[in-house]
Design a protein around this motif. Structure first.
Motif, PDB file in Angstrom:
ATOM      1  N   ASP A 137       0.803  -1.158   0.093  1.00 42.44           N
ATOM      2  CA  ASP A 137      -0.023  -0.081  -0.062  1.00 42.44           C
ATOM      3  C   ASP A 137       0.942   1.327  -0.125  1.00 42.44           C
ATOM      4  O   ASP A 137       1.961   1.208   0.510  1.00 42.44           O
ATOM      5  CB  ASP A 137      -0.866   0.011   1.315  1.00 42.44           C
ATOM      6  N   LEU A 138       0.314   2.143  -0.715  1.00 41.79           N
ATOM      7  CA  LEU A 138       1.045   3.533  -0.680  1.00 41.79           C
ATOM      8  C   LEU A 138       0.258   4.571   0.138  1.00 41.79           C
ATOM      9  O   LEU A 138      -0.845   5.038  -0.513  1.00 41.79           O
ATOM     10  CB  LEU A 138       1.514   3.941  -2.173  1.00 41.79           C
ATOM     11  N   VAL A 139       0.766   5.021   1.117  1.00 42.77           N
ATOM     12  CA  VAL A 139      -0.099   6.131   1.792  1.00 42.77           C
ATOM     13  C   VAL A 139       0.524   7.600   1.645  1.00 42.77           C
ATOM     14  O   VAL A 139       1.780   7.842   2.038  1.00 42.77           O
ATOM     15  CB  VAL A 139      -0.067   6.009   3.378  1.00 42.77           C
ATOM     16  N   ALA A 140      -0.166   8.513   1.086  1.00 42.81           N
ATOM     17  CA  ALA A 140       0.463   9.527   0.872  1.00 42.81           C
ATOM     18  C   ALA A 140       0.118  10.458   2.164  1.00 42.81           C
ATOM     19  O   ALA A 140      -1.064  10.740   2.312  1.00 42.81           O
ATOM     20  CB  ALA A 140      -0.280  10.507  -0.412  1.00 42.81           C
ATOM     21  N   LEU A 141       0.985  11.338   2.756  1.00 44.42           N
ATOM     22  CA  LEU A 141       1.114  12.178   3.877  1.00 44.42           C
ATOM     23  C   LEU A 141       1.171  13.579   3.209  1.00 44.42           C
ATOM     24  O   LEU A 141       2.287  13.944   3.091  1.00 44.42           O
ATOM     25  CB  LEU A 141       1.542  11.843   5.059  1.00 44.42           C
ATOM     26  N   VAL A 142       0.157  14.379   2.963  1.00 43.33           N
ATOM     27  CA  VAL A 142       0.369  15.721   2.453  1.00 43.33           C
ATOM     28  C   VAL A 142       0.360  16.754   3.387  1.00 43.33           C
ATOM     29  O   VAL A 142      -0.550  16.935   4.307  1.00 43.33           O
ATOM     30  CB  VAL A 142      -0.775  15.975   1.479  1.00 43.33           C
ATOM     31  N   GLY A 143       1.472  17.687   3.262  1.00 45.37           N
ATOM     32  CA  GLY A 143       1.738  18.648   4.042  1.00 45.37           C
ATOM     33  C   GLY A 143       2.280  20.151   3.479  1.00 45.37           C
ATOM     34  O   GLY A 143       2.946  19.565   2.230  1.00 45.37           O
ATOM     35  N   LEU A 144       2.411  20.899   4.101  1.00 47.08           N
ATOM     36  CA  LEU A 144       3.162  22.339   3.476  1.00 47.08           C
ATOM     37  C   LEU A 144       4.334  21.866   3.653  1.00 47.08           C
ATOM     38  O   LEU A 144       5.063  21.672   4.498  1.00 47.08           O
ATOM     39  CB  LEU A 144       2.655  23.366   4.291  1.00 47.08           C
ATOM     40  N   ALA A 145       5.271  22.193   2.502  1.00 53.38           N
ATOM     41  CA  ALA A 145       6.686  22.260   2.447  1.00 53.38           C
ATOM     42  C   ALA A 145       7.272  20.897   3.028  1.00 53.38           C
ATOM     43  O   ALA A 145       6.905  19.971   2.614  1.00 53.38           O
ATOM     44  CB  ALA A 145       7.481  23.475   3.382  1.00 53.38           C
ATOM     45  N   ASP A 146       8.089  20.816   4.256  1.00 51.74           N
ATOM     46  CA  ASP A 146       8.613  19.635   4.299  1.00 51.74           C
ATOM     47  C   ASP A 146       7.935  19.102   5.978  1.00 51.74           C
ATOM     48  O   ASP A 146       8.455  18.304   6.619  1.00 51.74           O
ATOM     49  CB  ASP A 146      10.063  19.859   4.812  1.00 51.74           C
ATOM     50  N   ASP A 147       6.836  19.716   6.176  1.00 51.29           N
ATOM     51  CA  ASP A 147       5.780  19.282   7.509  1.00 51.29           C
ATOM     52  C   ASP A 147       5.967  17.527   7.514  1.00 51.29           C
ATOM     53  O   ASP A 147       5.776  16.983   8.464  1.00 51.29           O
ATOM     54  CB  ASP A 147       4.470  19.784   7.241  1.00 51.29           C
ATOM     55  N   ALA A 148       5.639  16.962   6.570  1.00 52.92           N
ATOM     56  CA  ALA A 148       5.077  15.568   6.360  1.00 52.92           C
ATOM     57  C   ALA A 148       6.683  14.643   6.414  1.00 52.92           C
ATOM     58  O   ALA A 148       6.583  13.558   6.892  1.00 52.92           O
ATOM     59  CB  ALA A 148       4.341  15.153   4.917  1.00 52.92           C
ATOM     60  N   VAL A 149       7.666  15.368   6.242  1.00 52.51           N
ATOM     61  CA  VAL A 149       8.810  14.458   6.598  1.00 52.51           C
ATOM     62  C   VAL A 149       8.944  13.881   7.969  1.00 52.51           C
ATOM     63  O   VAL A 149       9.462  12.754   8.097  1.00 52.51           O
ATOM     64  CB  VAL A 149      10.259  15.550   6.170  1.00 52.51           C
ATOM     65  N   ALA A 150       8.970  14.636   8.784  1.00 43.10           N
ATOM     66  CA  ALA A 150       8.951  14.424  10.179  1.00 43.10           C
ATOM     67  C   ALA A 150       7.853  13.321  10.670  1.00 43.10           C
ATOM     68  O   ALA A 150       8.220  12.226  11.589  1.00 43.10           O
ATOM     69  CB  ALA A 150       8.785  15.438  11.208  1.00 43.10           C
ATOM     70  N   VAL A 151       6.704  13.148   9.829  1.00 45.66           N
ATOM     71  CA  VAL A 151       5.906  12.339  10.121  1.00 45.66           C
ATOM     72  C   VAL A 151       5.989  10.925   9.624  1.00 45.66           C
ATOM     73  O   VAL A 151       5.869   9.857  10.236  1.00 45.66           O
ATOM     74  CB  VAL A 151       4.283  12.739   9.675  1.00 45.66           C
ATOM     75  N   VAL A 152       6.365  10.972   8.428  1.00 51.21           N
ATOM     76  CA  VAL A 152       7.075   9.745   7.729  1.00 51.21           C
ATOM     77  C   VAL A 152       8.051   8.842   8.381  1.00 51.21           C
ATOM     78  O   VAL A 152       8.066   7.876   8.504  1.00 51.21           O
ATOM     79  CB  VAL A 152       7.330   9.722   6.380  1.00 51.21           C
ATOM     80  N   ARG A 153       8.941   9.836   8.823  1.00 56.47           N
ATOM     81  CA  ARG A 153      10.123   9.232   9.532  1.00 56.47           C
ATOM     82  C   ARG A 153       9.602   8.606  11.029  1.00 56.47           C
ATOM     83  O   ARG A 153      10.070   7.470  11.525  1.00 56.47           O
ATOM     84  CB  ARG A 153      11.186  10.421   9.983  1.00 56.47           C
ATOM     85  N   ASP A 154       8.734   9.329  11.525  1.00 52.81           N
ATOM     86  CA  ASP A 154       8.132   8.694  12.822  1.00 52.81           C
ATOM     87  C   ASP A 154       7.364   7.591  12.684  1.00 52.81           C
ATOM     88  O   ASP A 154       7.455   6.445  13.361  1.00 52.81           O
ATOM     89  CB  ASP A 154       7.290   9.909  13.460  1.00 52.81           C
TER      90      ASP A 154
END
Length: 283
Positions: A137-154
């Motif tokens: 599965d591919l989950v897209a976490l959409v955020g402004l600029a780099d906001d989503a980077v921290a989430v995918v790492r978490d």
């Protein structure tokens, strides 16, 4: 002008399937009735379902894209509604007449309301336990600029999903998904690793830009990553742009420790499926 037609089946699901085969996949349910004929005092009668659907006349062209244009991101709400109805849990026929149209009860009204809403566009989920971890599965976490980077790492650290990035988001060590081939390869990696791929998608405030990147990804789920420390009005504007082109399953929240009003994101009307309260936006 759209034309209306009446279709019947042994179940709501069967009637809807007939309507879609006959008039196309974009038919809209206008009304529905459950009818019982024959039997003794309403018992042991034949039960069928009749629905009125609305469809475009030939030559009118396709209907505009619905919110949630990505098939994998659609909630299975309509299937659940139809299953409940077919099981008889919500639509108990009254007895005492040869023909009974059970459309007056509150249960039927609630069911029909949800059914019609599902055929015109998905509504927000009410309870989310977290993003999908199904292999491939591919989950897209959409955020402004780099906001989503921290989430995918978490997510990678706590759930073991594969982290990636797309759009304007980027960070060292993250797989970059830029096109269809990258998406296929990322999914294959997820299958081999027996988990999903969480893609942090960086966007601006343009709905067109959001649509472009999501069309390349073809995600199974779409989430938004919201910063609780930003003005609610600003966040609402870009989240609405995302919701205009995709069915957003839930939100992941960052930046709570940076504001005195950490619960302001509730005004977005989305379920909160993930919180990284100790991670600053863009970290």
């Amino acid at each position: 002008m759209p034309r209306r037609s009446r279709v019947e089946g042994d179940s709501l699901r069967a009637a809807l399937d007939v309507a879609r085969r006959t008039y196309g996949p974009d038919v809209r349910i206008v009304s529905a009735e459950r009818v019982i004929t024959g039997g003794l005092a309403g018992l042991f009668g034949r039960q069928r379902y009749e629905i009125v659907v609305e469809a475009l006349e030939p030559g009118q062209g396709p209907t505009p894209p619905r919110t949630g244009a990505f098939p994998g991101s659609r909630r299975p709400g309509i299937a659940a509604l139809l299953d409940e109805a077919d099981d008889g849990d919500q639509l108990d026929p009254a007895t005492g007449r040869d023909v009974e149209v059970s459309t007056g009860g509150e249960d039927f009204a609630a069911l029909l309301s949800g059914l019609v809403a599902e055929t015109t566009g998905p509504g927000p989920a009410t309870e989310v336990d977290g993003p999908s971890t199904r292999p491939g599965d591919l989950v897209a976490l959409v955020g402004l600029a780099d906001d989503a980077v921290a989430v995918v790492r978490d997510l990678a650290e706590r759930l073991g999903v594969l982290p990636a990035c797309a759009g304007t988001a980027g960070a060292a060590g993250l797989l970059r998904v830029a096109g269809h081939r990258d998406t296929v390869e990322a999914r294959a990696m997820g299958v081999r690793a027996s988990t999903s791929v969480a893609v942090g998608v960086g966007v601006g405030r343009s709905a067109d830009a959001v649509r472009e990147v999501l069309e390349r990804l073809g995600p199974d789920e779409v989430w938004v990553v919201v910063d609780a420390s930003r003005k609610t009005e600003d966040t609402q504007a870009w989240v609405d742009a995302v919701r205009h082109v995709a069915a957003v399953r839930a939100m992941a929240v960052v930046g709570r420790e940076l504001t005195a009003t950490p619960d302001s994101v509730a005004a977005l009307g989305l379920p909160e499926g993930w919180t990284t309260a100790d991670i600053e936006p863009g970290a």
